[in-house]
Design a protein around this motif. Structure first.
Motif, PDB file in Angstrom:
ATOM      1  N   TYR A 415      43.519  58.881   8.515  1.00 54.98           N
ATOM      2  CA  TYR A 415      43.016  58.125   7.365  1.00 54.98           C
ATOM      3  C   TYR A 415      42.003  58.882   6.395  1.00 54.98           C
ATOM      4  O   TYR A 415      41.435  59.678   7.051  1.00 54.98           O
ATOM      5  CB  TYR A 415      42.669  56.804   7.429  1.00 54.98           C
ATOM      6  CG  TYR A 415      43.725  55.707   7.897  1.00 54.98           C
ATOM      7  CD1 TYR A 415      44.615  55.213   7.093  1.00 54.98           C
ATOM      8  CD2 TYR A 415      44.025  55.462   9.281  1.00 54.98           C
ATOM      9  CE1 TYR A 415      45.452  54.344   7.497  1.00 54.98           C
ATOM     10  CE2 TYR A 415      44.868  54.799   9.791  1.00 54.98           C
ATOM     11  CZ  TYR A 415      45.936  53.978   8.942  1.00 54.98           C
ATOM     12  OH  TYR A 415      46.803  53.505   9.250  1.00 54.98           O
ATOM     13  N   ASN A 417      39.097  57.412   4.855  1.00 48.20           N
ATOM     14  CA  ASN A 417      37.894  57.153   5.201  1.00 48.20           C
ATOM     15  C   ASN A 417      37.931  55.762   6.230  1.00 48.20           C
ATOM     16  O   ASN A 417      39.034  55.552   6.556  1.00 48.20           O
ATOM     17  CB  ASN A 417      37.049  56.622   4.006  1.00 48.20           C
ATOM     18  CG  ASN A 417      37.904  55.626   3.169  1.00 48.20           C
ATOM     19  OD1 ASN A 417      38.462  54.721   3.498  1.00 48.20           O
ATOM     20  ND2 ASN A 417      38.111  56.263   2.007  1.00 48.20           N
ATOM     21  N   SER A 418      36.868  55.325   6.317  1.00 50.61           N
ATOM     22  CA  SER A 418      36.609  54.122   7.470  1.00 50.61           C
ATOM     23  C   SER A 418      37.524  52.803   7.001  1.00 50.61           C
ATOM     24  O   SER A 418      37.451  51.698   7.560  1.00 50.61           O
ATOM     25  CB  SER A 418      35.414  53.863   7.485  1.00 50.61           C
ATOM     26  OG  SER A 418      34.706  53.200   6.494  1.00 50.61           O
ATOM     27  N   THR A 419      37.886  53.045   5.763  1.00 49.88           N
ATOM     28  CA  THR A 419      38.589  51.493   5.110  1.00 49.88           C
ATOM     29  C   THR A 419      40.105  51.480   5.572  1.00 49.88           C
ATOM     30  O   THR A 419      40.566  50.503   5.423  1.00 49.88           O
ATOM     31  CB  THR A 419      38.805  51.588   3.712  1.00 49.88           C
ATOM     32  OG1 THR A 419      39.518  52.933   3.097  1.00 49.88           O
ATOM     33  CG2 THR A 419      37.111  51.706   3.061  1.00 49.88           C
ATOM     34  N   THR A 421      42.716  52.525   4.325  1.00 52.31           N
ATOM     35  CA  THR A 421      43.590  52.138   3.314  1.00 52.31           C
ATOM     36  C   THR A 421      44.522  53.036   2.839  1.00 52.31           C
ATOM     37  O   THR A 421      45.743  52.980   2.254  1.00 52.31           O
ATOM     38  CB  THR A 421      43.002  51.269   2.164  1.00 52.31           C
ATOM     39  OG1 THR A 421      41.767  52.499   1.564  1.00 52.31           O
ATOM     40  CG2 THR A 421      42.020  50.303   2.676  1.00 52.31           C
TER      41      THR A 421
END
Length: 438
Positions: A415, A417-419, A421
């Motif tokens: 991914y 980033n840490s989201t 999404t």
């Protein structure tokens, strides 16, 4: 004059006994120099036993001159019951002892034994001797009285009882088979036993006329109950082994005889069954037995193969609750069928994985190494998980955990980033249990 000389000699000998210590004793007298050697008992005999009153000259040298009654020289003499003989003593005796005399029969004419062996001159026939007019040497030898051998060459066949009547010679024993046949019908002159009887003239089925336990050996107490004649099963050449024809025996009726009383029945450790003997056994041989499993329901093997009724699983058998026929066949216990895994969590593995790789104990149930992750791959392979190779976000670095990827065949996207999404790079699970490696 002679007597004076003798007295002088004896006086001189007496003086030698008192000679000074330095004087030399006379040498031992060599009797062989007289021409008569001292042997045996003569060596221990006192000189004056033969040289009576000091008379040396004219001492006799022949045995009979001393060893005969009323002789000048007293000695052991020939007894009154000695065999009349003109031969000199040394023909049979020696100087060591009179006992154990040896007589050479070389010059004795054949057939003239009784001239000495008449019970008076020498030992003759004992009172219980076979009645005969034959000479001793017909049966006996001069080297030994026994054993005696008798030649039956001139004895007419069938006349054995003329001697073998229990008086003249040994006859039939009290327990002998009742018969009027002559001895040589069964016995031989070379040896009384073994005896052979020819059953040639015996009518089939009449065995019991002799084999009734009285005249001859009959059925033993533990014999199979039967009214059949002996020769139905036994042969005249040998009583055992016996053979019985089951031809007229109806199938399924084995136990009418094989009940443990009339004939051998089922052993105590026999498979529990109500089936007839011939269901498994054959009349030609009791073993090996064959059992048809045709009517046995699948999965019910242990009703018999429980280690009691029939052979069950051995102590070292694979621990399982499955029925025998899951692996074994009725045609042969080994080899077994290929093993089929029943667990819904089992996945086929590559050929390098053996049974023992998962089944650490001798059991069908495998133990999960990391039980928290079962039934997924990590249940066994959690220790092989490499976090650095499984990035979830590149920057800042976030790694997947074992829990997230416990099913190795699942997705492991990267991914942005840490989201979590937006997928930066899509990756589908690439590990398979059939691969050669991760």
């Amino acid at each position: 004059m002679t007597r004076a000389l003798l007295h002088a000699a004896l006086a001189a000998l007496a003086m030698l006994g008192t000679a000074p210590a330095g004087a030399q004793a006379p040498a031992k007298f060599d009797h062989l120099s007289t021409g008569f050697a001292l042997t045996g008992a003569h060596q221990a005999t006192r000189c004056d036993s033969c040289h009576v009153r000091g008379v040396f000259k004219g001492t006799p040298r022949q045995c009979a001159s001393c060893h005969t009654a009323a002789r000048r020289i007293a000695s052991v003499v020939m007894p009154a019951n000695h065999i009349p003989v003109t031969q000199p003593c040394e023909s049979c005796h020696n100087t060591s002892t009179f006992a154990g005399a040896r007589f050479s029969h070389v010059a004795i004419a054949a057939g003239s034994c009784a001239s000495c062996h008449n019970g008076s001159s020498a030992k003759g026939k004992p009172a219980n001797h076979v009645v005969t007019t034959a000479s001793c040497d017909s049966c006996h030898r001069t080297t030994a009285w026994l054993p005696a051998t008798f030649s039956h060459a001139r004895v007419a066949p069938g006349t054995c009882a003329s001697c073998h009547n229990g008086s003249s010679a040994r006859g039939k024993a009290a327990n002998h088979v009742m018969t009027t046949a002559s001895c040589d019908s069964c016995h031989r002159t070379t040896a009384w036993l073994p005896a052979t009887f020819s059953h040639t003239g015996v009518a089939p089925g009449t065995c019991v006329s002799c084999h009734n336990g009285t005249s001859a050996r009959g059925k033993t107490a533990n014999h199979v109950v039967t009214t059949a004649s002996c020769d139905t099963c036994h042969r005249t050449t040998a009583w055992l082994p016996a053979t019985f024809s089951h031809t007229s025996v109806a199938p399924g009726t084995c136990a009418s005889c094989h009940n443990g009383s009339s004939a051998r029945g089922k052993t105590a450790n026999h498979v529990a069954t109500t089936a007839s003997c011939d269901t498994c056994h054959r009349t030609t041989a009791w073993l090996p037995a064959t059992f048809s499993h045709t009517a046995v329901a699948v999965g019910t093997c242990a009703t018999c193969h429980n280690g009691t009724s029939a052979r069950g699983k051995s102590a070292g058998h694979f621990v399982t609750t499955r029925a025998c026929d899951a692996c074994h066949t009725t045609s042969a216990w080994s080899p077994v069928r290929p093993y089929a895994h029943l667990s819904p969590f089992y996945k086929p593995h590559n050929s390098g994985v053996t049974c023992a790789s998962c089944h650490k104990s001798n059991s069908e149930v495998a133990t999960w190494t990391f039980a928290a992750y079962k039934p997924d791959c990590a249940g066994c392979h959690a220790s092989r998980f490499k976090p650095d190779a499984h990035k979830k976000v590149d920057s800042p670095t976030i790694l997947y955990t074992v829990v997230e990827l416990k099913d190795c065949s699942g997705s492991c996207h990267t991914y942005t980033n840490s989201t979590f999404t937006t997928i930066l790079k899509a990756r589908s699970g690439k590990h398979r249990s059939t691969d050669g490696g991760f």
